[in-house]
Scaffold this motif. Structure first.
Motif, PDB file in Angstrom:
ATOM      1  N   ILE A   8       0.978  -1.165  -0.046  1.00 11.90           N
ATOM      2  CA  ILE A   8      -0.104   0.134   0.061  1.00 11.90           C
ATOM      3  C   ILE A   8       0.920   1.359   0.180  1.00 11.90           C
ATOM      4  O   ILE A   8       0.543   2.386  -0.725  1.00 11.90           O
ATOM      5  CB  ILE A   8      -0.784  -0.007   1.135  1.00 11.90           C
ATOM      6  N   PHE A   9       1.707   1.096   0.836  1.00 11.70           N
ATOM      7  CA  PHE A   9       2.764   2.349   1.048  1.00 11.70           C
ATOM      8  C   PHE A   9       3.564   2.777  -0.349  1.00 11.70           C
ATOM      9  O   PHE A   9       3.548   3.710  -0.837  1.00 11.70           O
ATOM     10  CB  PHE A   9       3.854   2.214   2.060  1.00 11.70           C
ATOM     11  N   LEU A 112       4.690  -5.394 -10.506  1.00  8.20           N
ATOM     12  CA  LEU A 112       4.157  -6.468 -11.669  1.00  8.20           C
ATOM     13  C   LEU A 112       4.525  -7.954 -11.004  1.00  8.20           C
ATOM     14  O   LEU A 112       3.613  -8.462 -11.068  1.00  8.20           O
ATOM     15  CB  LEU A 112       5.145  -6.042 -12.919  1.00  8.20           C
ATOM     16  N   LEU A 113       5.435  -8.031 -10.230  1.00 11.27           N
ATOM     17  CA  LEU A 113       5.914  -9.372  -9.872  1.00 11.27           C
ATOM     18  C   LEU A 113       5.188  -9.614  -8.751  1.00 11.27           C
ATOM     19  O   LEU A 113       4.587 -10.704  -8.454  1.00 11.27           O
ATOM     20  CB  LEU A 113       7.318  -9.372  -9.394  1.00 11.27           C
ATOM     21  N   HIS A 114       4.769  -8.761  -7.783  1.00  9.53           N
ATOM     22  CA  HIS A 114       4.267  -9.213  -6.629  1.00  9.53           C
ATOM     23  C   HIS A 114       2.782  -8.946  -6.381  1.00  9.53           C
ATOM     24  O   HIS A 114       1.785  -9.465  -5.875  1.00  9.53           O
ATOM     25  CB  HIS A 114       4.845  -8.058  -5.456  1.00  9.53           C
ATOM     26  N   GLY A 115       2.168  -7.801  -7.246  1.00  7.79           N
ATOM     27  CA  GLY A 115       0.867  -7.470  -7.290  1.00  7.79           C
ATOM     28  C   GLY A 115       0.750  -6.396  -6.168  1.00  7.79           C
ATOM     29  O   GLY A 115       1.632  -5.907  -5.661  1.00  7.79           O
ATOM     30  N   PRO A 116      -0.673  -5.877  -6.059  1.00  2.00           N
ATOM     31  CA  PRO A 116      -0.943  -4.755  -5.222  1.00  2.00           C
ATOM     32  C   PRO A 116      -0.913  -4.911  -3.963  1.00  2.00           C
ATOM     33  O   PRO A 116      -1.157  -3.816  -3.093  1.00  2.00           O
ATOM     34  CB  PRO A 116      -2.129  -4.485  -5.753  1.00  2.00           C
ATOM     35  N   GLY A 117      -0.843  -6.287  -3.433  1.00  8.42           N
ATOM     36  CA  GLY A 117      -0.863  -6.397  -1.832  1.00  8.42           C
ATOM     37  C   GLY A 117      -2.598  -6.841  -1.703  1.00  8.42           C
ATOM     38  O   GLY A 117      -3.464  -6.738  -2.554  1.00  8.42           O
ATOM     39  N   ARG A 118      -2.624  -6.950  -0.246  1.00  9.73           N
ATOM     40  CA  ARG A 118      -3.915  -7.227   0.244  1.00  9.73           C
ATOM     41  C   ARG A 118      -4.936  -6.531   0.029  1.00  9.73           C
ATOM     42  O   ARG A 118      -6.208  -6.600  -0.021  1.00  9.73           O
ATOM     43  CB  ARG A 118      -3.847  -7.674   1.907  1.00  9.73           C
ATOM     44  N   VAL A 119      -4.675  -5.004   0.281  1.00  9.11           N
ATOM     45  CA  VAL A 119      -5.543  -3.865   0.386  1.00  9.11           C
ATOM     46  C   VAL A 119      -5.582  -3.284  -0.995  1.00  9.11           C
ATOM     47  O   VAL A 119      -4.798  -2.477  -1.211  1.00  9.11           O
ATOM     48  CB  VAL A 119      -5.534  -2.862   1.444  1.00  9.11           C
ATOM     49  N   ALA A 120      -6.566  -3.751  -1.905  1.00 10.22           N
ATOM     50  CA  ALA A 120      -6.433  -3.020  -3.153  1.00 10.22           C
ATOM     51  C   ALA A 120      -7.819  -3.606  -4.079  1.00 10.22           C
ATOM     52  O   ALA A 120      -8.484  -4.511  -3.655  1.00 10.22           O
ATOM     53  CB  ALA A 120      -5.320  -3.686  -3.980  1.00 10.22           C
ATOM     54  N   LEU A 121      -8.107  -2.516  -4.962  1.00 13.18           N
ATOM     55  CA  LEU A 121      -9.452  -2.856  -5.707  1.00 13.18           C
ATOM     56  C   LEU A 121      -9.240  -4.096  -6.545  1.00 13.18           C
ATOM     57  O   LEU A 121     -10.192  -4.688  -6.912  1.00 13.18           O
ATOM     58  CB  LEU A 121      -9.768  -1.708  -6.291  1.00 13.18           C
TER      59      LEU A 121
END
Length: 128
Positions: A8-9, A112-121
């Motif tokens: 998120i950060f 790109l590799l990790h994705g947006p994380g848990r809190v994401a649309l």
């Protein structure tokens, strides 16, 4: 568990930087002209088109990063944008002049590799 909140950060800081640094290029004639002149000095073909394309992509991808929406496609677009920027504009410059573009490139690779994380649309849409 909490590690998944870290992106998120990254997303917000990079997204805001992309948006803030380029919105003016789209809405202020002088800022757009300065950006286009930079592209001309660095021998970009079609500098007007590239100025709109790059600034527009950075604004849009910045918004998408902050929202965590279409994060991986936005990251792929920013990877291309900043590889081009590093090769065409920043190559041979001192590290301090390359730093911002390198940070945008590396964080885009991370997203790109990790994705947006848990809190994401992206996760809200994926669950539907």
């Amino acid at each position: 568990y909490f590690a998944e909140f870290g992106p998120i950060f990254v997303r917000f800081l990079v997204g805001f930087h992309l948006f803030y640094g380029n919105w003016g290029r789209l809405v202020q004639h002088a800022a757009f002209h300065d950006f286009r002149a930079l592209l001309v000095r660095n021998h970009f073909p079609l500098p007007t088109a590239y100025a709109y394309l790059s600034a527009g992509a950075q604004v849009l991808c910045g918004i998408l990063f902050m929202l965590g929406l279409l994060t991986r496609p936005a990251a792929a677009i920013m990877i291309i944008n900043f590889v081009v920027a590093l090769v065409m504009v920043h190559w041979g410059q001192p590290y301090s002049r390359q730093f911002a573009a390198l940070m945008m490139l590396c964080t885009s690779i991370f997203l790109l590799l990790h994705g947006p994380g848990r809190v994401a649309l992206d996760n809200v849409i994926r669950k539907r």
